[in-house]
Write a protein that holds these residues in place. Structure first.
Motif, short mmCIF file in Angstrom:
data_model
loop_
_atom_site.label_atom_id
_atom_site.label_comp_id
_atom_site.label_asym_id
_atom_site.label_seq_id
_atom_site.Cartn_x
_atom_site.Cartn_y
_atom_site.Cartn_z
N ARG A 5 8.06 -4.45 -7.04
CA ARG A 5 9.48 -4.57 -6.73
C ARG A 5 9.62 -5.26 -5.38
N PHE A 6 10.33 -6.37 -5.37
CA PHE A 6 10.55 -7.15 -4.16
C PHE A 6 11.95 -6.82 -3.64
N ASN A 7 12.05 -6.29 -2.44
CA ASN A 7 13.31 -5.84 -1.87
C ASN A 7 13.77 -6.80 -0.78
N PHE A 8 14.89 -7.45 -0.99
CA PHE A 8 15.37 -8.48 -0.08
C PHE A 8 16.33 -7.90 0.96
N TYR A 9 15.90 -6.88 1.60
CA TYR A 9 16.65 -6.26 2.69
C TYR A 9 15.68 -5.33 3.40
N TYR A 10 16.12 -4.67 4.45
CA TYR A 10 15.29 -3.68 5.12
C TYR A 10 16.20 -2.65 5.77
N THR A 11 15.67 -1.49 6.08
CA THR A 11 16.48 -0.46 6.74
C THR A 11 15.86 0.03 8.03
N ARG A 12 14.62 -0.34 8.30
CA ARG A 12 13.97 0.20 9.50
C ARG A 12 13.05 -0.84 10.10
N LYS A 13 13.53 -1.52 11.15
CA LYS A 13 12.81 -2.67 11.67
C LYS A 13 11.50 -2.32 12.36
N GLU A 14 11.33 -1.05 12.79
CA GLU A 14 10.07 -0.67 13.44
C GLU A 14 8.86 -0.88 12.52
N ASN A 15 9.09 -0.84 11.21
CA ASN A 15 7.99 -0.99 10.25
C ASN A 15 7.41 -2.40 10.23
N PHE A 16 8.08 -3.35 10.88
CA PHE A 16 7.69 -4.75 10.77
C PHE A 16 6.98 -5.27 12.03
N ALA A 22 2.94 7.06 17.03
CA ALA A 22 2.13 7.66 15.96
C ALA A 22 2.98 8.17 14.81
N GLU A 23 4.16 8.70 15.11
CA GLU A 23 5.02 9.24 14.06
C GLU A 23 5.57 8.12 13.17
N GLN A 24 5.96 7.02 13.78
CA GLN A 24 6.54 5.92 13.02
C GLN A 24 5.50 5.16 12.20
N THR A 25 4.26 5.16 12.66
CA THR A 25 3.21 4.40 11.98
C THR A 25 2.33 5.28 11.10
N LYS A 26 2.78 6.48 10.83
CA LYS A 26 2.01 7.37 9.96
C LYS A 26 1.84 6.69 8.59
N GLY A 27 0.61 6.62 8.11
CA GLY A 27 0.34 5.99 6.83
C GLY A 27 0.08 4.50 6.91
N LEU A 28 0.09 3.92 8.13
CA LEU A 28 -0.19 2.49 8.26
C LEU A 28 -1.68 2.23 8.01
N ILE A 29 -1.98 1.43 7.00
CA ILE A 29 -3.36 1.12 6.64
C ILE A 29 -3.89 -0.01 7.51
N GLY A 30 -3.06 -1.01 7.74
CA GLY A 30 -3.43 -2.17 8.53
C GLY A 30 -2.39 -3.25 8.33
N TYR A 31 -2.59 -4.41 8.98
CA TYR A 31 -1.64 -5.50 8.77
C TYR A 31 -2.36 -6.83 8.71
N LEU A 32 -1.72 -7.77 8.00
CA LEU A 32 -2.25 -9.12 7.82
C LEU A 32 -1.40 -10.10 8.61
#
Length: 342
Positions: A5-16, A22-32
């Motif tokens: 599912r491709f979502n063309f919007y966002y609700t939480r810019k910290e994820n980008f 540590a609380e906001q990045t819980k579950g972060l595997i890595g980034y490309l």
């Protein structure tokens, strides 16, 4: 290949963005990190690992599929990528260092938050990969009543009707909520329902529309998310407390120094005038450390303020100050006026 599912919007810019919270990045595997080369038709990437335990199957295989999916759509080349986001304000990220846009791909177990950059001289994109099960619900980029493009699927009035019972439970009189990184107190009076900011800003709400402010319903700018209780208790100031409750027959005490006390018969945020809030801003900003039944009745222990200022504030509220100062700092309607020094 698995469908996503491709979502063309966002609700939480910290994820980008790369983030040390540590609380906001819980579950972060890595980034490309990706670069489409000098002519825009190449494809160079670098992977930055954040959690070795999560960077394994089935994530690895799924991420390969996600990249094939994106290469056939968003990331075919630089010109297409930029045209894809051009003019789409709902994707725009408030990033001072670049012209960035955010969107995401999701599967049952993972979320891939994509930030594209349209400025020359920068990398072209970043993709942050999260395992959903480690993130709190308010951190997920899900919006109800919207399609994959972020467009509403029902009329606003109908959405408001369906979500009102939930909103009345979520928004509690006196609790604190966050909107665009600003903290507001939700208030219900006989005449109004509103969110009040720490600077006195008031956003009045039509009661029947309260559900449209829920964090997984509202657009980004109109979302009011409850501040966790532990965060509220660890950061609450005397001013915050007064915005939620009215106090009577209380005493303000310092956390380290004993000082003269004065009984404050009535105190709320509206007790002070604008000039009074400015004059006593340091006291309103004092950290509330404890509220308890003491030798003199209800006592509010405060820190991060000079004890002399707490004492002066209490005595002024008790009426032991010149009349001209009282009239400048406090609104009328108090029994303490009889103590004013003429």
């Amino acid at each position: 290949m698995k469908m996503f599912r491709f979502n063309f919007y966002y609700t939480r810019k910290e994820n980008f963005f790369n983030n040390n919270n540590a609380e906001q990045t819980k579950g972060l595997i890595g980034y490309l990190r990706g670069d489409l080369g000098k002519n825009g038709n190449e494809f160079y990437t670098s992977w930055f690992n954040k959690n070795e335990k999560l960077n394994k199957e089935p994530f690895k295989t799924e991420f390969d599929d996600v990249m094939k999916f994106l290469r056939e759509r968003l990331l075919t080349d630089r010109a297409y990528m930029r045209s894809f986001v051009y003019g789409n304000d709902q994707l725009k990220l408030d990033a001072s260092e670049s012209n960035s846009h955010g969107m995401f791909v999701e599967s049952e177990n993972y979320e891939y938050d994509i930030r594209t950059i349209s400025d020359n001289g920068n990398y072209d994109f970043y993709i942050y990969c999260y395992a959903k099960r480690f993130q709190k619900p308010q951190y997920l980029n899900a919006k109800r009543f919207r399609d994959e493009y972020g467009k509403l699927t029902e009329k606003v009035a109908e959405i408001a009707r369906k979500t009102l019972p939930e909103a009345l439970n979520y928004y509690t009189d006196g609790d604190r909520y966050e909107n665009n990184r600003e903290i507001y107190t939700f208030k219900v009076t006989d005449e109004n329902m509103l969110f009040e900011g720490t600077d006195g800003t008031k956003l009045f709400v039509a009661p029947e529309m309260l559900g449209t402010y829920l964090p997984d319903i509202a657009s980004l700018d109109n979302s009011f998310t409850k501040v966790p209780l532990e965060q509220t208790l660890s950061n609450i100031t005397l001013g915050d407390l007064l915005k939620g409750v009215s106090l009577s027959s209380v005493h303000l005490v310092h956390n380290e120094v004993e000082h003269d006390l004065a009984t404050i018969e009535d105190l709320s945020y509206d007790t002070l005038t604008d000039k009074g809030r400015a004059e006593w801003a340091d006291v309103l900003g004092a950290r509330v450390e404890q509220i308890y039944e003491g030798s003199y009745g209800v006592q509010i222990q405060c820190g991060n303020v000079e004890y002399e200022r707490l004492e002066e504030f209490s005595k002024a509220l008790a009426g032991y100050c010149p009349a001209e100062e009282w009239n400048k700092w406090f609104n009328e309607n108090t029994e303490n006026e009889q103590n004013l020094n003429m």
